[in-house]
Write a protein that holds these residues in place. Structure first.
Motif, short mmCIF file in Angstrom:
data_model
loop_
_atom_site.label_atom_id
_atom_site.label_comp_id
_atom_site.label_asym_id
_atom_site.label_seq_id
_atom_site.Cartn_x
_atom_site.Cartn_y
_atom_site.Cartn_z
N GLY A 151 11.23 7.40 -2.51
CA GLY A 151 11.58 7.21 -3.91
C GLY A 151 10.60 6.33 -4.67
N ARG A 152 9.61 5.81 -3.97
CA ARG A 152 8.57 5.01 -4.62
C ARG A 152 7.29 5.82 -4.65
NH1 ARG A 152 8.75 -0.46 -1.21
NH2 ARG A 152 7.12 -1.07 -2.66
N ASP A 153 6.42 5.50 -5.56
CA ASP A 153 5.16 6.23 -5.71
C ASP A 153 4.12 5.64 -4.75
OD1 ASP A 153 3.19 7.92 -6.61
OD2 ASP A 153 2.81 6.80 -8.46
N ILE A 154 4.43 5.71 -3.45
CA ILE A 154 3.56 5.17 -2.41
C ILE A 154 3.35 6.22 -1.34
CG2 ILE A 154 3.31 3.44 -0.58
CD1 ILE A 154 5.01 1.55 -2.27
N ARG A 155 2.10 6.41 -0.96
CA ARG A 155 1.75 7.31 0.14
C ARG A 155 1.42 6.45 1.35
NH1 ARG A 155 -3.37 10.62 0.75
NH2 ARG A 155 -3.91 9.29 -0.99
N LEU A 156 2.21 6.55 2.41
CA LEU A 156 2.05 5.79 3.64
C LEU A 156 1.49 6.72 4.71
CD1 LEU A 156 2.62 3.14 5.23
CD2 LEU A 156 4.94 4.00 5.60
N THR A 157 0.27 6.44 5.20
CA THR A 157 -0.38 7.35 6.14
C THR A 157 -1.10 6.59 7.25
OG1 THR A 157 -2.44 7.40 4.89
CG2 THR A 157 -0.81 9.08 4.35
N ALA A 158 -1.43 7.33 8.29
CA ALA A 158 -2.25 6.82 9.39
C ALA A 158 -3.40 7.79 9.60
CB ALA A 158 -1.44 6.69 10.67
N LYS A 159 -4.62 7.24 9.69
CA LYS A 159 -5.80 8.07 9.93
C LYS A 159 -6.56 7.44 11.11
CE LYS A 159 -9.93 9.90 7.74
NZ LYS A 159 -10.78 9.87 6.55
N VAL A 160 -6.33 7.99 12.28
CA VAL A 160 -6.98 7.51 13.50
C VAL A 160 -7.96 8.58 13.95
CG1 VAL A 160 -6.62 6.78 15.90
CG2 VAL A 160 -4.93 6.16 14.14
N HIS A 161 -9.24 8.24 13.91
CA HIS A 161 -10.27 9.19 14.34
C HIS A 161 -10.07 9.54 15.82
CE1 HIS A 161 -12.88 9.01 10.74
NE2 HIS A 161 -12.29 7.83 10.59
N ILE A 182 4.00 -2.86 2.40
CA ILE A 182 5.08 -2.17 1.68
C ILE A 182 5.76 -3.13 0.71
CG2 ILE A 182 7.37 -1.15 1.97
CD1 ILE A 182 6.25 0.10 4.62
N LYS A 183 5.98 -4.34 1.15
CA LYS A 183 6.67 -5.33 0.33
C LYS A 183 5.91 -5.64 -0.97
CE LYS A 183 8.12 -8.54 2.94
NZ LYS A 183 8.17 -9.72 3.79
N PHE A 184 4.58 -5.62 -0.90
CA PHE A 184 3.78 -6.06 -2.04
C PHE A 184 2.98 -4.94 -2.71
CE2 PHE A 184 4.40 -9.94 0.53
CZ PHE A 184 5.13 -10.66 -0.40
N THR A 185 3.40 -3.71 -2.47
CA THR A 185 2.75 -2.56 -3.12
C THR A 185 3.78 -1.82 -3.95
OG1 THR A 185 1.17 -2.35 -1.30
CG2 THR A 185 1.44 -0.43 -2.72
N GLU A 186 3.53 -1.75 -5.24
CA GLU A 186 4.43 -1.05 -6.16
C GLU A 186 4.19 0.45 -6.12
OE1 GLU A 186 6.65 -2.26 -8.67
OE2 GLU A 186 6.58 -4.22 -7.71
N LYS A 187 2.90 0.84 -6.11
CA LYS A 187 2.54 2.25 -6.10
C LYS A 187 1.14 2.39 -5.51
CE LYS A 187 0.65 2.27 -10.75
NZ LYS A 187 0.62 2.91 -12.04
N GLY A 188 0.83 3.59 -5.08
CA GLY A 188 -0.50 3.86 -4.55
C GLY A 188 -0.48 4.24 -3.08
N ILE A 189 -1.36 3.60 -2.32
CA ILE A 189 -1.58 4.01 -0.93
C ILE A 189 -1.44 2.80 0.00
CG2 ILE A 189 -3.32 4.89 0.68
CD1 ILE A 189 -4.58 6.35 -1.73
N ILE A 190 -0.84 3.06 1.14
CA ILE A 190 -0.86 2.13 2.26
C ILE A 190 -1.29 2.97 3.45
CG2 ILE A 190 0.46 0.61 3.76
CD1 ILE A 190 2.46 0.30 1.37
N GLN A 191 -2.38 2.56 4.09
CA GLN A 191 -2.95 3.40 5.15
C GLN A 191 -3.45 2.58 6.32
OE1 GLN A 191 -5.41 6.58 3.74
NE2 GLN A 191 -6.73 6.51 5.53
N ILE A 192 -3.19 3.09 7.52
CA ILE A 192 -3.81 2.55 8.73
C ILE A 192 -5.04 3.41 8.98
CG2 ILE A 192 -3.63 2.18 11.21
CD1 ILE A 192 -0.61 2.14 10.92
#
Length: 176
Positions: free
Chosen positions: A24-34, A59-69
């Motif tokens: 429900g938030r405008d956040i894309r949570l992904t993992a990119k492991v080569h 997650i706590k401090f991101t309103e929108k956008g991307i969080i990625q490993i």
């Protein structure tokens, strides 16, 4: 308890577990492991704790956008980064964030006492793995937290466990 850990599977598992926190938030949570960074020498439970702590903070401090490993192989090590497009942290607050019971208050733009143990614990766990946690951030743009682990080979590529290898080899020769 260091052993060969499937970093790709672990990162994807942590992302899947935490994904409900961004629903429900405008956040894309992904993992990119080569592919060449899939296996690390680590204590799997401790590494999982580090990833949960770092992603939880993002997650706590991101309103929108991307969080990625991101994980990539660098010679004998794997570089792991957690990137976010969150509120960012002023450079003069970096060191305080690694102190127990300190964390960043996004509404006041300052540090305050609380249960902020995640970064302190994560730093200690990374140090136990022989690494160091580093932080780069820009206020209003986001944060990158990085650390490295020793790379490992895929379990099927490892040679000689010392447990019955000779017998297996003899059986293989008899079948030929």
């Amino acid at each position: 308890n260091k052993k060969c850990v499937d970093l790709k599977a672990l990162a994807n598992s942590v992302v899947a577990t935490l994904s409900s926190l961004v629903t429900g938030r405008d956040i894309r949570l992904t993992a990119k492991v080569h592919d060449d960074a899939q296996f690390a020498l680590a204590d799997e439970n401790r590494l999982q704790q580090v990833l949960f702590n770092l992603l939880g903070n993002a997650i706590k401090f991101t309103e929108k956008g991307i969080i990625q490993i991101n994980a990539a192989r660098l010679n004998t090590h794997i570089s792991i980064e957690i990137l976010d497009t969150g509120i960012g942290i002023p450079p003069d607050k970096y060191n305080l964030l690694f102190e127990p019971f300190q964390h960043f208050d996004e509404t006041k733009g300052s540090l305050y006492s609380g249960s902020g143990l995640g970064l302190s614990i994560s730093r200690q766990l990374v140090r136990l793995h022989g690494g160091e946690l580093s932080l780069e951030s820009q206020v209003g743009k986001g944060t990158k937290i990085a650390f490295s682990l020793e790379a490992s080979v895929a379990p099927e590529d490892q040679t000689g466990t010392g447990m019955g290898d000779e017998e297996d080899d003899e059986e293989d020769e008899e079948e030929d």
